[in-house]
Design a protein around this motif. Structure first.
Motif, PDB file in Angstrom:
ATOM      1  N   GLN A 108     -17.755 -23.344 -37.050  1.00  0.00           N
ATOM      2  CA  GLN A 108     -16.316 -23.573 -37.023  1.00  0.00           C
ATOM      3  C   GLN A 108     -15.843 -24.041 -35.654  1.00  0.00           C
ATOM      4  N   THR A 110     -16.008 -26.456 -32.219  1.00  0.00           N
ATOM      5  CA  THR A 110     -16.402 -27.793 -31.754  1.00  0.00           C
ATOM      6  C   THR A 110     -17.435 -27.724 -30.642  1.00  0.00           C
ATOM      7  N   PRO A 139     -16.170 -28.890 -37.211  1.00  0.00           N
ATOM      8  CA  PRO A 139     -14.798 -29.404 -37.257  1.00  0.00           C
ATOM      9  C   PRO A 139     -14.680 -30.900 -37.013  1.00  0.00           C
ATOM     10  N   VAL A 144     -10.888 -33.014 -43.394  1.00  0.00           N
ATOM     11  CA  VAL A 144      -9.707 -32.164 -43.530  1.00  0.00           C
ATOM     12  C   VAL A 144      -9.042 -32.528 -44.858  1.00  0.00           C
ATOM     13  N   SER A 161     -13.955 -27.260 -46.234  1.00  0.00           N
ATOM     14  CA  SER A 161     -12.903 -27.722 -45.329  1.00  0.00           C
ATOM     15  C   SER A 161     -12.067 -26.553 -44.834  1.00  0.00           C
ATOM     16  N   THR A 164     -14.109 -24.362 -42.428  1.00  0.00           N
ATOM     17  CA  THR A 164     -14.408 -25.000 -41.145  1.00  0.00           C
ATOM     18  C   THR A 164     -13.167 -25.184 -40.287  1.00  0.00           C
ATOM     19  N   HIS A 165     -12.050 -25.532 -40.926  1.00  0.00           N
ATOM     20  CA  HIS A 165     -10.826 -25.848 -40.182  1.00  0.00           C
ATOM     21  C   HIS A 165      -9.775 -24.748 -40.263  1.00  0.00           C
ATOM     22  N   GLY A 168      -7.524 -24.099 -37.254  1.00  0.00           N
ATOM     23  CA  GLY A 168      -6.861 -25.239 -36.648  1.00  0.00           C
ATOM     24  C   GLY A 168      -5.414 -25.393 -37.069  1.00  0.00           C
TER      25      GLY A 168
END
Length: 298
Positions: A108, A110, A139, A144, A161, A164-165, A168
């Motif tokens: 998750q 970067t 990410p 997304v 998605s 992972t994001h 954010g």
């Protein structure tokens, strides 16, 4: 006493270790650095005591081009020990199954993704005896998915998605589109996906928003996670607690979407005692672009 060519071909380097360096440099023209010292080590590589080593997920894929082992590792942060364990996993799996292993890392973060994507080179500069090149999902490359129609076309990808994001700035629309898409698949699979997403949401606001969205989906209540949510609700009290929770859900949904909430809107929501009205406002809150959208039809 040397009894075979096999033995002789390697034991000569035990007799004169420096010969191996000269052979590399002069015969193979490999730029091996000049050693200050060479020492013979025990050649027995047997692991006397069992060492527990586990990959996170291991899949066998049969394709027209051959059979592959897909080794999936979930990585939360950089860990230099993986420089040794990942090559070990791949070598061991190849020896055991005689199939080509493929290392896939999912994260998750970067910075962790950049670290994991760096090839692992074992050898000396200019010549690698072994190179491991992980494939990384993170990410920067997982899409997304904020469109509910796109989420419905590939629900597992939409789940990935969200996982992972989820920490954010686009977490809210991702979770909303996924919540809609989950209604289109079988309830048992959906309940499992719900838990996956809930486990990956580190941001408290995003996690609460996800649980608020899931309260409207009946199959969710068959999942063990629902018992935790129900217990939290019981601690708030019965009717009074439910109304207070509804008000909080509305305001949290707006805040999670970065929608400003003026004092008059907050006061109106907190003054409402009608559960069905609060439920209507919540349904509008998860799609609202301004706080006034709560009362658009009133």
């Amino acid at each position: 006493m040397v009894g075979s060519s096999h033995e002789a071909l390697h034991r000569i380097f035990q007799k004169d270790p420096a010969l191996l360096t000269r052979a590399l440099q002069q015969v193979l023209h490999v730029p091996f650095p000049e050693p200050r010292e060479i020492a013979a080590l025990n050649v027995d590589l047997t692991e006397i005591e069992p060492v527990e080593r586990r990959v996170d997920t291991l899949l066998r894929a049969e394709t027209d081009d051959g059979t592959y082992l897909l080794v999936v590792e979930s990585q939360g942060k950089a860990d230099e020990r993986k420089r040794g364990s990942w090559p070990y996993y791949l070598s061991y799996l190849y020896e055991k199954y005689r199939c080509e292993p493929v290392l896939i890392v999912i994260t998750q973060n970067t910075a962790t993704a950049r670290w994991a994507a760096r090839p692992i080179h074992l050898g000396f500069p200019g010549w690698d005896s072994l190179t491991v090149r992980p494939l990384v999902l993170g990410p920067d490359n997982v899409p997304v998915i904020t469109d509910e129609h796109q989420a419905e076309r590939d629900v597992p990808l939409a789940v990935l998605s969200a996982m992972t994001h989820g920490r954010g700035p686009k977490a809210a629309p991702i979770l909303e589109s996924l919540a809609t898409a989950l209604k289109t698949i079988d309830p048992d699979s959906a309940a499992v996906f719900v838990q996956f997403v809930d486990s990956c949401l580190a941001d408290p606001q995003a996690k609460q928003m996800w649980r608020d969205l899931m309260t409207a989906i009946q199959y969710f209540w068959r999942h063990p996670l629902a018992e935790q949510v129900r217990e939290e609700g019981r601690e708030q009290g019965i009717e009074e607690g439910r109304i207070a929770a509804q008000r909080d859900m509305i305001l949290r949904a707006l805040e999670c979407r970065a929608v400003p909430v003026p004092d008059d809107v907050r006061d109106r929501v907190n003054a409402c005692e009608d559960p069905s009205q609060l439920d209507t406002w919540f349904q509008r809150a998860v799609h609202a672009t301004s706080a006034a959208d709560l009362f658009v039809e009133e």
